[in-house]
Scaffold this active site. Sequence first.
Site, PDB file in Angstrom:
ATOM      1  N   GLU A 207       0.783  -1.235   0.000  1.00  0.00           N
ATOM      2  CA  GLU A 207       0.000   0.000   0.000  1.00  0.00           C
ATOM      3  C   GLU A 207       0.821   1.295   0.000  1.00  0.00           C
ATOM      4  O   GLU A 207       0.691   2.139   0.888  1.00  0.00           O
ATOM      5  CB  GLU A 207      -0.976  -0.001   1.182  1.00  0.00           C
ATOM      6  CG  GLU A 207      -2.000  -1.107   1.048  1.00  0.00           C
ATOM      7  CD  GLU A 207      -3.059  -1.114   2.139  1.00  0.00           C
ATOM      8  OE1 GLU A 207      -2.867  -0.459   3.180  1.00  0.00           O
ATOM      9  OE2 GLU A 207      -4.089  -1.784   1.942  1.00  0.00           O
ATOM     10  N   GLU A 336      -5.786  -7.552  -1.386  1.00  0.00           N
ATOM     11  CA  GLU A 336      -6.532  -7.397  -0.144  1.00  0.00           C
ATOM     12  C   GLU A 336      -7.927  -6.900  -0.476  1.00  0.00           C
ATOM     13  O   GLU A 336      -8.094  -5.961  -1.262  1.00  0.00           O
ATOM     14  CB  GLU A 336      -5.867  -6.396   0.806  1.00  0.00           C
ATOM     15  CG  GLU A 336      -4.562  -6.851   1.426  1.00  0.00           C
ATOM     16  CD  GLU A 336      -4.048  -5.842   2.453  1.00  0.00           C
ATOM     17  OE1 GLU A 336      -4.860  -5.011   2.941  1.00  0.00           O
ATOM     18  OE2 GLU A 336      -2.832  -5.876   2.757  1.00  0.00           O
TER      19      GLU A 336
END
Length: 417
Positions: A207, A336
């Site tokens: 991320e 995710e």
Amino acid sequence: MKRLRIVGYAIAAVCGLVVTTAASPSLAAPAGRAHPAAARPAAAAGTGTGYWHTDGAQLVDATGAPVRMTGINWFGAETGNYLPHGLWARNYRDMVDQMAGLGYNTLRLPYSNEMLKAGSTPNGIDYNKNPDLAGLTGLQILDKVIGYAGSKGMRVILDRHRPDSAQQSPLWYTPAYPESVWIDDWKTLARHYAGNTTVIGADLHNEPHAVQGGTGSCWGCGSTATDWRLAAERAGNAILSANPDLLIIVEGIDCVPDTGDPQCGWWGGNLSGARQYPVRLDVPDRLVYSAHEYATSVSRQPWFDDPSFPDNLPALWDHFFGYLEEEDIAPVLVGEFGSTLQDPRDGQWLAALMRYMGTGTGGMDFTYWSLNPNSGDTGGILQGDWTSVDTKKQAYLDPYLIPPVPPTGAAGAHPGG
């Protein structure tokens, strides 16, 4: 567990949350639209033979047969425990058996660079339940988990989730863990698992994102210090120099204004910049892009309040990452995605996302977040006792799972593991 997410350029901090004040363009699409990958023919179940590589937007095994990740995240080694969570409650083999039995064929295992340092002693484990893990380092415990997962036919992605065990970072480096350490540790892991076909991929950094004030990661801006796409090339090529068989998994960022894109997404979720600025690797057919995608219960985003929700979602996903598969550029791993399912819209979102990703080996790859019930954002597939399955969540995923098939003989186990 995770993150505050930036979803627009004009932002204001309210009670520690980052909210958008910028309007989003209309991205409506017909209801029930499936990703083009859903129309591809299914092939044999399982995770194939040998190392994987890419063929356009399709993952294939060493024989060229199509394969697909339908997996799950098992986090913990990125935290100060330095090992996958739940080992205080259960034996690790039992947990792997359960995941494989539920139909998950891939494990995404987060770790931190701190876990690899001497003196980072694993803790929070019941050695009566896991006697063979006593005295091992964090990496040696991962070896055990990976070796057993391989014996069940599962594949493993290593996910550099954090530099240290405390928190994620918007850039791939910090003062304590500079880029040189990030790359050197990746090369060490690439060599460590060379020849072990259970370990198929390296998720370079979890991320990457911008931060308030415009600093943090960018895509295509050209700065050595902040351009995530250029950093991914440096790390990816270094890993491939040590182990040319690994898939290099590159996540998106959140906002890519350098490409003129007015729309921001989740941290790690926006790959719109890859069209103009693709990742370039020295070894062909090794690149997998990855996006993260979450429900409104994790953080409210403007598209959840669109009057056309959930019909607006497929075009949004096309924009952020789906075009890469639709145009046969590269595979996409939705690395995710998860939800507590507490908001009624969460179920609509999850059902739409699963349809979008499609069925069979031609569908989009995914690893659900997470097995762990102690994920503050989403909860887990397991309930608080670390054993019972949340059957409501599992039911959304069941039709899309391709169960692992155990290999013959001892293939997949790491030497010494």
